[in-house]
Write an enzyme that holds these catalytic residues in place. Structure first.
Site, short mmCIF file in Angstrom:
data_model
loop_
_atom_site.label_atom_id
_atom_site.label_comp_id
_atom_site.label_asym_id
_atom_site.label_seq_id
_atom_site.Cartn_x
_atom_site.Cartn_y
_atom_site.Cartn_z
CG ASP A 62 -3.15 16.64 -11.52
OD1 ASP A 62 -2.08 16.53 -12.13
OD2 ASP A 62 -4.04 15.77 -11.53
CG HIS A 64 -7.70 18.93 -8.70
ND1 HIS A 64 -8.80 18.64 -9.49
CD2 HIS A 64 -6.90 17.83 -8.78
CE1 HIS A 64 -8.68 17.44 -10.00
NE2 HIS A 64 -7.53 16.92 -9.60
CG ASN A 133 -9.14 12.41 -14.30
OD1 ASN A 133 -8.11 13.07 -14.11
ND2 ASN A 133 -9.84 11.90 -13.30
CG HIS A 134 -11.10 15.75 -12.12
ND1 HIS A 134 -12.12 15.58 -11.21
CD2 HIS A 134 -10.14 14.86 -11.77
CE1 HIS A 134 -11.79 14.66 -10.33
NE2 HIS A 134 -10.58 14.20 -10.65
#
Length: 393
Positions: A62, A64, A133-134
């Site tokens: 991830d 982010h 999911n984001h």
């Protein structure tokens, strides 16, 4: 990805109360289709879900919204040079999803990954990106984990995108550009005026058939098989495999392109969703359902392991269930745990190993049981003990 040591994201806990209330209200409206643009749909080509095993495979967790850490991760594996150009040759790279949220450089990372995809192909390599999911949350209009800096980045995008559309509209013979803000209110109840344009820009960009979601996210895969490794952001259950991995990829693509309404497919929502599942990601090995994992892998021909992100591993990349579950989210973004970058490498000849920027593991070359390693190379995938890895500057 789970939240740790978050740096000023606009969550429900620290958003202005009026904007926090808006988030919940907007999600209800967006999934109902109220804000969806109405455009004719273009037939899509099939996505490729299965790839043969390459000589070298690298998996990155991830990101982010942290461009600096993202580049560090690519550099660890020798995938980019000092000018941020592709230097990975024929390597296949998988980024496990969750580029969005918790950081302020989301668009910069999306453009960076797109550039590397083009450069990799020219060298015989490839970069494959997955939805986390984001990504799903933001396409649905769930902005609970967006940061103020990220809202500013989308403000800038919207400004230049609108200028570009106005210039195109002046050109004789060109199709009149679609208005990305069509159907989006100018203001929102209980939202401070200072946030209204930023929220509008993010909705316009990321909703189904939005310019950013269509360009950067629609062709992401949601599930991927490379050789004997299965990649997914959260995890897979037998019901997902039975439904069809190719079918999942194509349906998510069609949803992002705007042909399936505002709400994501069911297998992308809820605790057992492919992007949310944590049954194989708990840092305590005893809490991982190894028998279930074994059953799931047995339903995918040739699959030996499942590689996942989503859940931060404070001890770094590790494996459980006899290395059938490999967890690669190290929380590297400053918006999460600000962890030291690590990446997973799988070589045909030397098996799996972790490449890390953590100097604690320098000069350690001991191999772990049940994992193949090449003489002189640090290993790899630890269970719950100290890991032996190759350290990169």
């Amino acid at each position: 990805m789970e939240q740790k040591n978050q740096s000023s994201p606009l969550t429900c806990e620290n958003l202005p109360s009026s904007l926090s209330s808006f988030v919940d209200t907007f999600v209800d409206f967006s999934v109902s289709g109220l804000f969806l643009p109405q455009h004719p749909q273009i037939p899509q080509n099939p996505l490729q879900t299965d790839f043969p095993a390459p000589d070298r495979l690298v998996a990155i967790g991830d990101l982010h919204g942290d461009l600096q850490k993202s580049k560090q991760a690519f550099r660890l594996a020798g995938l980019i040079d000092g000018s941020d150009r592709w230097s990975g040759g024929s390597t296949t790279v998988v980024q496990i999803g969750d580029v969005l949220d918790r950081g302020g450089e989301e668009l910069k990372i999306l453009y960076f990954l797109e550039k590397l995809k083009r450069e990799a192909v020219k060298s015989g390599g490839q970069l494959i990106t997955l939805n986390g999911n984001h990504e799903i949350m933001n396409i649905e209009g769930d902005f609970r984990y967006v940061t103020e800096k990220a809202l500013e980045e989308f403000d800038v995008w919207a400004y230049w995108y609108e200028i570009g559309n106005k210039m195109k509209s002046l050109c004789h013979g060109l199709e009149i550009p679609k208005n990305p803000f069509h159907g989006i209110p100018l203001s929102f109840n209980r939202v401070p005026e200072e946030f209204s344009h930023s929220i509008r820009a993010r909705i316009a960009a990321l909703r189904p058939d939005g310019p950013i979601s269509r360009r950067f996210l629609a062709n992401n895969l949601t599930v991927l098989v490379v050789g004997d490794s299965v990649f997914v952001h959260g995890g897979l259950l037998a019901e997902h495999v039975d439904y069809g991995l190719q079918r999942i990829n194509e349906e998510v693509r069609d949803w992002i392109n705007g042909s399936m309404g505002g709400r994501a497919p069911q297998y992308c929502r809820g605790r057992n969703a492919v992007v949310w599942l944590r049954k194989f990601s708990d840092e305590l090995a005893k809490n991982c359902d190894c028998s279930l994992l074994e059953h799931v892998l047995a339903t995918i021909p040739g699959a030996k392991r499942m590689i996942m992100g989503h859940t931060i591993q404070e001890t770094g990349i590790n494996g459980v269930c006899d290395y059938r579950a490999i967890r690669i989210d190290v929380g590297m973004s400053k918006g999460c745990g600000n962890g030291l970058p690590e990446v997973l490498e799988i070589n045909k000849d030397s098996g799996l190993r972790v490449l890390t920027s953590n100097p604690v593991y320098m000069n350690k070359n001991q191999s772990f049981a049940d994992v193949r390693t090449k003489e002189g190379l640090g290993l790899l995938i630890p269970k719950q003990g100290p890991k032996q890895v190759e350290v990169k500057a």
